[in-house]
Design a protein around this motif. Structure first.
Motif, mmCIF file in Angstrom:
data_model
loop_
_atom_site.group_PDB
_atom_site.id
_atom_site.type_symbol
_atom_site.label_atom_id
_atom_site.label_comp_id
_atom_site.label_asym_id
_atom_site.label_seq_id
_atom_site.Cartn_x
_atom_site.Cartn_y
_atom_site.Cartn_z
ATOM 1 N N ALA A 107 0.815 -1.214 0.000
ATOM 2 C CA ALA A 107 0.000 0.000 0.000
ATOM 3 C C ALA A 107 0.850 1.267 0.000
ATOM 4 O O ALA A 107 0.310 2.365 -0.086
ATOM 5 C CB ALA A 107 -0.926 -0.011 1.209
ATOM 6 N N THR A 108 2.155 1.142 0.090
ATOM 7 C CA THR A 108 3.054 2.295 0.121
ATOM 8 C C THR A 108 3.436 2.675 -1.305
ATOM 9 O O THR A 108 3.938 1.840 -2.055
ATOM 10 C CB THR A 108 4.332 1.967 0.928
ATOM 11 O OG1 THR A 108 3.948 1.496 2.205
ATOM 12 C CG2 THR A 108 5.226 3.183 1.047
ATOM 13 N N GLU A 109 3.199 3.929 -1.662
ATOM 14 C CA GLU A 109 3.536 4.388 -3.010
ATOM 15 C C GLU A 109 5.041 4.616 -3.151
ATOM 16 O O GLU A 109 5.711 4.993 -2.201
ATOM 17 C CB GLU A 109 2.795 5.692 -3.319
ATOM 18 C CG GLU A 109 1.301 5.508 -3.435
ATOM 19 C CD GLU A 109 0.601 6.787 -3.856
ATOM 20 O OE1 GLU A 109 1.244 7.651 -4.483
ATOM 21 O OE2 GLU A 109 -0.595 6.907 -3.553
ATOM 22 N N SER A 144 12.136 3.603 3.453
ATOM 23 C CA SER A 144 10.962 4.194 4.095
ATOM 24 C C SER A 144 10.166 3.061 4.741
ATOM 25 O O SER A 144 10.367 1.894 4.420
ATOM 26 C CB SER A 144 10.086 4.937 3.080
ATOM 27 O OG SER A 144 9.518 4.017 2.163
ATOM 28 N N ASP A 145 9.264 3.435 5.646
ATOM 29 C CA ASP A 145 8.368 2.431 6.220
ATOM 30 C C ASP A 145 7.435 1.933 5.122
ATOM 31 O O ASP A 145 7.056 2.691 4.215
ATOM 32 C CB ASP A 145 7.546 3.025 7.366
ATOM 33 C CG ASP A 145 8.398 3.334 8.590
ATOM 34 O OD1 ASP A 145 9.457 2.700 8.768
ATOM 35 O OD2 ASP A 145 7.989 4.206 9.374
ATOM 36 N N LEU A 146 7.079 0.639 5.196
ATOM 37 C CA LEU A 146 6.201 0.041 4.193
ATOM 38 C C LEU A 146 4.961 -0.526 4.866
ATOM 39 O O LEU A 146 5.021 -1.019 5.996
ATOM 40 C CB LEU A 146 6.920 -1.092 3.452
ATOM 41 C CG LEU A 146 8.238 -0.735 2.762
ATOM 42 C CD1 LEU A 146 8.843 -1.982 2.132
ATOM 43 C CD2 LEU A 146 8.027 0.343 1.716
ATOM 44 N N VAL A 147 3.854 -0.503 4.136
ATOM 45 C CA VAL A 147 2.600 -1.065 4.635
ATOM 46 C C VAL A 147 2.068 -2.046 3.602
ATOM 47 O O VAL A 147 1.953 -1.722 2.415
ATOM 48 C CB VAL A 147 1.551 0.042 4.886
ATOM 49 C CG1 VAL A 147 0.196 -0.553 5.211
ATOM 50 C CG2 VAL A 147 2.020 0.965 6.002
ATOM 51 N N TYR A 148 1.755 -3.256 4.068
ATOM 52 C CA TYR A 148 1.083 -4.262 3.253
ATOM 53 C C TYR A 148 -0.312 -4.467 3.824
ATOM 54 O O TYR A 148 -0.486 -4.563 5.037
ATOM 55 C CB TYR A 148 1.825 -5.605 3.286
ATOM 56 C CG TYR A 148 3.067 -5.638 2.430
ATOM 57 C CD1 TYR A 148 2.984 -5.963 1.093
ATOM 58 C CD2 TYR A 148 4.310 -5.361 2.976
ATOM 59 C CE1 TYR A 148 4.123 -6.005 0.297
ATOM 60 C CE2 TYR A 148 5.455 -5.401 2.195
ATOM 61 C CZ TYR A 148 5.354 -5.720 0.858
ATOM 62 O OH TYR A 148 6.476 -5.764 0.087
#
Length: 181
Positions: free
Chosen positions: A98-100, A109-113
């Motif tokens: 979900a991180t562009e 950078s922080d990442l979101v799945y």
């Protein structure tokens, strides 16, 4: 005389402590317990840090796990993360990043799945004399199956007394169901 590097490591939120550099030498890292010879003018130790980034996994908008990686780590294989839902009614079809503009080859950078989930489905299959009768029906987890929804008219030489559930629970579907007649 000699100086021993302190056992106490500094803490900095969002970073990993890597060790100490000494005076103008930025290449050599000193660790706790290392012994250094005192020089005229004294010693100046400088903490060296690596930035840490989080990879966060969400299922149904609930954070289920966070993994932390040093800056520059290749996290490409994190896409294939397997998570056990502990929910018999759902299955994870995929974790979507979900991180562009994310750099998976060298995290910076922080990442979101976010998980894509779906309700589990099962088949209801009817058999007459050991031979499949009609096409199987797909039903969702937890649904109820009306055994008599499929009609069967035997030929005149056969006595048909109705349908019998031979495997599964028709009151709350949690597995494939076999119905025989």
């Amino acid at each position: 005389y000699d100086v021993t590097v302190s056992e106490t490591e500094p803490v900095k939120e969002g970073y990993r402590f890597d060790g100490w550099t000494l005076n103008n030498d930025t290449e050599t890292l000193y660790q706790a317990g290392d012994v250094v010879e005192m020089v005229e003018g004294g010693l100046t130790f400088k903490a060296q840090w690596t930035k840490l980034y989080n990879v966060c996994y969400y299922v149904d908008n609930t954070l289920v796990e966070t993994k932390t990686f040093p800056e520059g780590t290749d996290v490409t294989n994190e896409v294939a993360y397997a998570y056990d839902l502990n929910d018999d009614s759902k299955t994870i079809t995929d974790f979507v990043l979900a991180t562009e503009n994310a750099n998976l080859a060298s995290i910076n950078s922080d990442l979101v799945y976010r998980a894509t989930t779906s309700v589990k489905t099962f088949t209801v299959t009817y058999y007459v004399d050991g031979v499949q009768y009609g096409e199987p029906t797909i039903v969702e987890y937890g649904s109820e199956v009306d055994v008599d929804v499929v009609s069967y008219t035997p030929d005149a030489s056969r006595d048909f007394s109705g349908w019998t559930v031979t495997s599964g629970n028709v009151e709350k579907v949690t597995t494939d169901i076999v119905i025989s007649g």
